[in-house]
Design a protein around this motif. Structure first.
Motif, PDB file in Angstrom:
ATOM      1  N   THR A  29      22.429   1.840  14.172  1.00  0.00           N
ATOM      2  CA  THR A  29      22.444   0.546  14.874  1.00  0.00           C
ATOM      3  C   THR A  29      23.407   0.542  16.052  1.00  0.00           C
ATOM      4  O   THR A  29      23.163  -0.138  17.052  1.00  0.00           O
ATOM      5  N   TYR A  30      24.505   1.287  15.940  1.00  0.00           N
ATOM      6  CA  TYR A  30      25.384   1.425  17.105  1.00  0.00           C
ATOM      7  C   TYR A  30      24.914   2.572  18.006  1.00  0.00           C
ATOM      8  O   TYR A  30      24.860   2.440  19.233  1.00  0.00           O
ATOM      9  N   LEU A  31      24.545   3.684  17.393  1.00  0.00           N
ATOM     10  CA  LEU A  31      24.202   4.877  18.151  1.00  0.00           C
ATOM     11  C   LEU A  31      23.106   4.609  19.181  1.00  0.00           C
ATOM     12  O   LEU A  31      23.157   5.086  20.316  1.00  0.00           O
ATOM     13  N   PHE A  32      22.108   3.813  18.785  1.00  0.00           N
ATOM     14  CA  PHE A  32      20.980   3.536  19.675  1.00  0.00           C
ATOM     15  C   PHE A  32      21.173   2.251  20.489  1.00  0.00           C
ATOM     16  O   PHE A  32      20.228   1.793  21.130  1.00  0.00           O
ATOM     17  N   SER A  33      22.385   1.700  20.463  1.00  0.00           N
ATOM     18  CA  SER A  33      22.606   0.434  21.170  1.00  0.00           C
ATOM     19  C   SER A  33      23.065   0.626  22.612  1.00  0.00           C
ATOM     20  O   SER A  33      23.054  -0.326  23.388  1.00  0.00           O
ATOM     21  N   GLU A  34      23.473   1.836  22.954  1.00  0.00           N
ATOM     22  CA  GLU A  34      23.951   2.091  24.307  1.00  0.00           C
ATOM     23  C   GLU A  34      23.792   3.572  24.620  1.00  0.00           C
ATOM     24  O   GLU A  34      23.606   4.395  23.711  1.00  0.00           O
ATOM     25  N   PRO A  35      23.841   3.964  25.882  1.00  0.00           N
ATOM     26  CA  PRO A  35      23.677   5.383  26.241  1.00  0.00           C
ATOM     27  C   PRO A  35      24.721   6.268  25.565  1.00  0.00           C
ATOM     28  O   PRO A  35      25.879   5.875  25.395  1.00  0.00           O
ATOM     29  N   GLN A  36      24.303   7.461  25.171  1.00  0.00           N
ATOM     30  CA  GLN A  36      25.195   8.454  24.554  1.00  0.00           C
ATOM     31  C   GLN A  36      25.001   9.777  25.291  1.00  0.00           C
ATOM     32  O   GLN A  36      24.433  10.738  24.758  1.00  0.00           O
ATOM     33  N   PRO A  37      25.424   9.858  26.529  1.00  0.00           N
ATOM     34  CA  PRO A  37      25.083  11.007  27.377  1.00  0.00           C
ATOM     35  C   PRO A  37      25.604  12.350  26.887  1.00  0.00           C
ATOM     36  O   PRO A  37      25.057  13.391  27.281  1.00  0.00           O
ATOM     37  N   ARG A  38      26.610  12.346  26.018  1.00  0.00           N
ATOM     38  CA  ARG A  38      27.164  13.624  25.563  1.00  0.00           C
ATOM     39  C   ARG A  38      26.370  14.237  24.413  1.00  0.00           C
ATOM     40  O   ARG A  38      26.557  15.407  24.072  1.00  0.00           O
ATOM     41  N   LEU A  39      25.465  13.456  23.808  1.00  0.00           N
ATOM     42  CA  LEU A  39      24.778  13.920  22.608  1.00  0.00           C
ATOM     43  C   LEU A  39      23.576  14.794  22.937  1.00  0.00           C
ATOM     44  O   LEU A  39      22.817  14.515  23.873  1.00  0.00           O
ATOM     45  N   ARG A  40      23.403  15.838  22.126  1.00  0.00           N
ATOM     46  CA  ARG A  40      22.254  16.723  22.255  1.00  0.00           C
ATOM     47  C   ARG A  40      21.471  16.841  20.954  1.00  0.00           C
ATOM     48  O   ARG A  40      20.288  17.140  20.955  1.00  0.00           O
ATOM     49  N   ARG A  41      22.157  16.639  19.827  1.00  0.00           N
ATOM     50  CA  ARG A  41      21.490  16.781  18.532  1.00  0.00           C
ATOM     51  C   ARG A  41      22.048  15.758  17.545  1.00  0.00           C
ATOM     52  O   ARG A  41      23.258  15.512  17.507  1.00  0.00           O
ATOM     53  N   LEU A  42      21.151  15.141  16.754  1.00  0.00           N
ATOM     54  CA  LEU A  42      21.540  14.203  15.711  1.00  0.00           C
ATOM     55  C   LEU A  42      21.329  14.849  14.351  1.00  0.00           C
ATOM     56  O   LEU A  42      20.290  15.481  14.111  1.00  0.00           O
ATOM     57  N   VAL A  43      22.310  14.684  13.470  1.00  0.00           N
ATOM     58  CA  VAL A  43      22.218  15.218  12.110  1.00  0.00           C
ATOM     59  C   VAL A  43      21.962  14.042  11.183  1.00  0.00           C
ATOM     60  O   VAL A  43      22.851  13.215  10.941  1.00  0.00           O
ATOM     61  N   ASP A  44      20.741  13.943  10.688  1.00  0.00           N
ATOM     62  CA  ASP A  44      20.250  12.757   9.984  1.00  0.00           C
ATOM     63  C   ASP A  44      20.697  12.748   8.526  1.00  0.00           C
ATOM     64  O   ASP A  44      20.387  13.654   7.748  1.00  0.00           O
ATOM     65  N   LEU A  45      21.418  11.688   8.140  1.00  0.00           N
ATOM     66  CA  LEU A  45      21.925  11.530   6.775  1.00  0.00           C
ATOM     67  C   LEU A  45      21.014  10.686   5.893  1.00  0.00           C
ATOM     68  O   LEU A  45      21.300  10.512   4.711  1.00  0.00           O
ATOM     69  N   SER A  46      19.934  10.180   6.439  1.00  0.00           N
ATOM     70  CA  SER A  46      19.138   9.170   5.732  1.00  0.00           C
ATOM     71  C   SER A  46      18.433   9.713   4.495  1.00  0.00           C
ATOM     72  O   SER A  46      18.058   8.934   3.613  1.00  0.00           O
ATOM     73  N   ARG A  47      18.250  11.027   4.409  1.00  0.00           N
ATOM     74  CA  ARG A  47      17.536  11.590   3.254  1.00  0.00           C
ATOM     75  C   ARG A  47      18.444  12.392   2.328  1.00  0.00           C
ATOM     76  O   ARG A  47      17.962  13.222   1.549  1.00  0.00           O
ATOM     77  N   THR A  48      19.738  12.139   2.393  1.00  0.00           N
ATOM     78  CA  THR A  48      20.664  12.850   1.514  1.00  0.00           C
ATOM     79  C   THR A  48      20.498  12.448   0.051  1.00  0.00           C
ATOM     80  O   THR A  48      20.849  13.206  -0.852  1.00  0.00           O
ATOM     81  N   GLY A  49      20.001  11.229  -0.178  1.00  0.00           N
ATOM     82  CA  GLY A  49      19.795  10.775  -1.551  1.00  0.00           C
ATOM     83  C   GLY A  49      21.053  10.328  -2.260  1.00  0.00           C
ATOM     84  O   GLY A  49      21.061  10.169  -3.486  1.00  0.00           O
ATOM     85  N   TRP A  50      22.103  10.065  -1.529  1.00  0.00           N
ATOM     86  CA  TRP A  50      23.334   9.593  -2.167  1.00  0.00           C
ATOM     87  C   TRP A  50      23.117   8.196  -2.745  1.00  0.00           C
ATOM     88  O   TRP A  50      22.607   7.306  -2.054  1.00  0.00           O
ATOM     89  N   PRO A  51      23.491   7.957  -3.995  1.00  0.00           N
ATOM     90  CA  PRO A  51      23.381   6.599  -4.550  1.00  0.00           C
ATOM     91  C   PRO A  51      24.190   5.628  -3.698  1.00  0.00           C
ATOM     92  O   PRO A  51      25.354   5.908  -3.384  1.00  0.00           O
ATOM     93  N   PRO A  52      23.624   4.494  -3.298  1.00  0.00           N
ATOM     94  CA  PRO A  52      24.354   3.567  -2.423  1.00  0.00           C
ATOM     95  C   PRO A  52      25.688   3.115  -2.999  1.00  0.00           C
ATOM     96  O   PRO A  52      26.703   3.105  -2.291  1.00  0.00           O
ATOM     97  N   VAL A  53      25.671   2.744  -4.285  1.00  0.00           N
ATOM     98  CA  VAL A  53      26.893   2.259  -4.942  1.00  0.00           C
ATOM     99  C   VAL A  53      26.916   2.792  -6.366  1.00  0.00           C
ATOM    100  O   VAL A  53      25.894   2.762  -7.063  1.00  0.00           O
ATOM    101  N   GLU A  54      28.058   3.291  -6.790  1.00  0.00           N
ATOM    102  CA  GLU A  54      28.215   3.791  -8.159  1.00  0.00           C
ATOM    103  C   GLU A  54      29.455   3.169  -8.801  1.00  0.00           C
ATOM    104  O   GLU A  54      30.545   3.222  -8.216  1.00  0.00           O
TER     105      GLU A  54
END
Length: 273
Positions: A29-54
């Protein structure tokens, strides 16, 4: 916003060497809210499967960095703890749409290190501890109050990952009080003060966020007088640490912080009928 400098998105489950231009992608939500000219690759955490709360057997609560605000809010409604109402109060301090609630993550809010970040307020007030993972596998733990070091600054090395935040059982058992102030009805927090009263030893903690560039957590073995509390806040917030932006002048933030802290002191020390 399209990030037109990004040429690759990598799944975080597939290890690969960290390189310049990499960034962790949580909710985005922040990353895509404004230009990020230094970025070349995103490492996606969305499929790590970590339980949200334990909820652990020792009563502590571990919140994954990838836990969304919506997931935390839903969990808190089922949490049998004295401090449970504070979770919803801090979630509501976002004043964000349901779209943000369902995408924004707790870890992202901490790592942005914005003074008004309400997950910083929640986790620092409850004496939370961050678990950080380095690229070489080394783990370290840092208190949330020490993790955020200034406006937009945090204790996070290049390539290091915030894995989770753990809240101790003793903090969850505390009675809490919450005060928030903004310049206008649906505005960003200009001041957010939280108090916690420990039922075991009667100690009091006052945590100041939003009005300061970093979270300021003050602990008192016994509740202080209003004068002593005001003096302690004044001594803890250094010169230039009252935040200054379009959402409030430093003088106003300072005045409202003292006002809210005094209200919280009265609320938590008055005898419950």
């Amino acid at each position: 916003m399209d990030l037109n400098t990004v040429v690759e998105i990598r799944d975080a489950r597939d290890p690969a060497p960290w390189r310049p231009g990499d960034a962790w992608l949580g909710g985005g939500t922040y990353l895509f809210s404004e230009p990020q000219p230094r970025l070349r690759r995103l490492v996606d955490l969305s499929r790590t499967g970590w339980p949200p709360v334990e909820l652990h057997t020792d009563g502590s609560l571990e919140i994954a960095a990838t836990c969304t605000i919506a997931q935390l809010s839903r969990f808190a409604r089922t949490l049998d703890a004295e401090a449970a109402p504070l979770f919803e109060q801090c979630c509501r301090a976002f004043l964000a749409s349901f779209k943000i609630w369902n995408m924004a993550t707790v870890g992202g809010n901490l790592c942005n290190a914005l003074p008004a970040g309400p997950m910083i307020s929640l986790t620092s007030a409850l004496d939370g501890e961050c678990l950080l993972l380095a690229q070489d596998g080394v783990r370290r733990r840092v208190r949330v109050a020490d993790f955020v070091t200034g406006a937009g600054r945090k204790d996070l090395a290049e390539g290091e990952l915030l894995r989770s935040i753990t809240l101790p059982a003793r903090s969850l058992a505390c009675r809490t009080a919450f005060r928030q102030a903004s310049l206008y009805g649906l505005g960003r927090s200009g001041v957010l003060v939280i108090g916690t009263l420990d039922p075991v030893d009667g100690s009091l903690a006052i945590t100041v966020t939003a009005s300061t560039v970093r979270p300021v957590r003050l602990w008192f073995p016994l509740p202080p007088s209003a004068t002593a509390l005001r003096a302690a806040i004044g001594a803890a917030v250094g010169e230039g640490e009252w935040f200054d932006d379009i959402h409030g002048l430093p003088e106003w933030r300072c005045h409202m912080t003292y006002h809210c802290a005094a209200q919280i002191l009265r609320e938590l020390t008055e005898v419950k009928r």
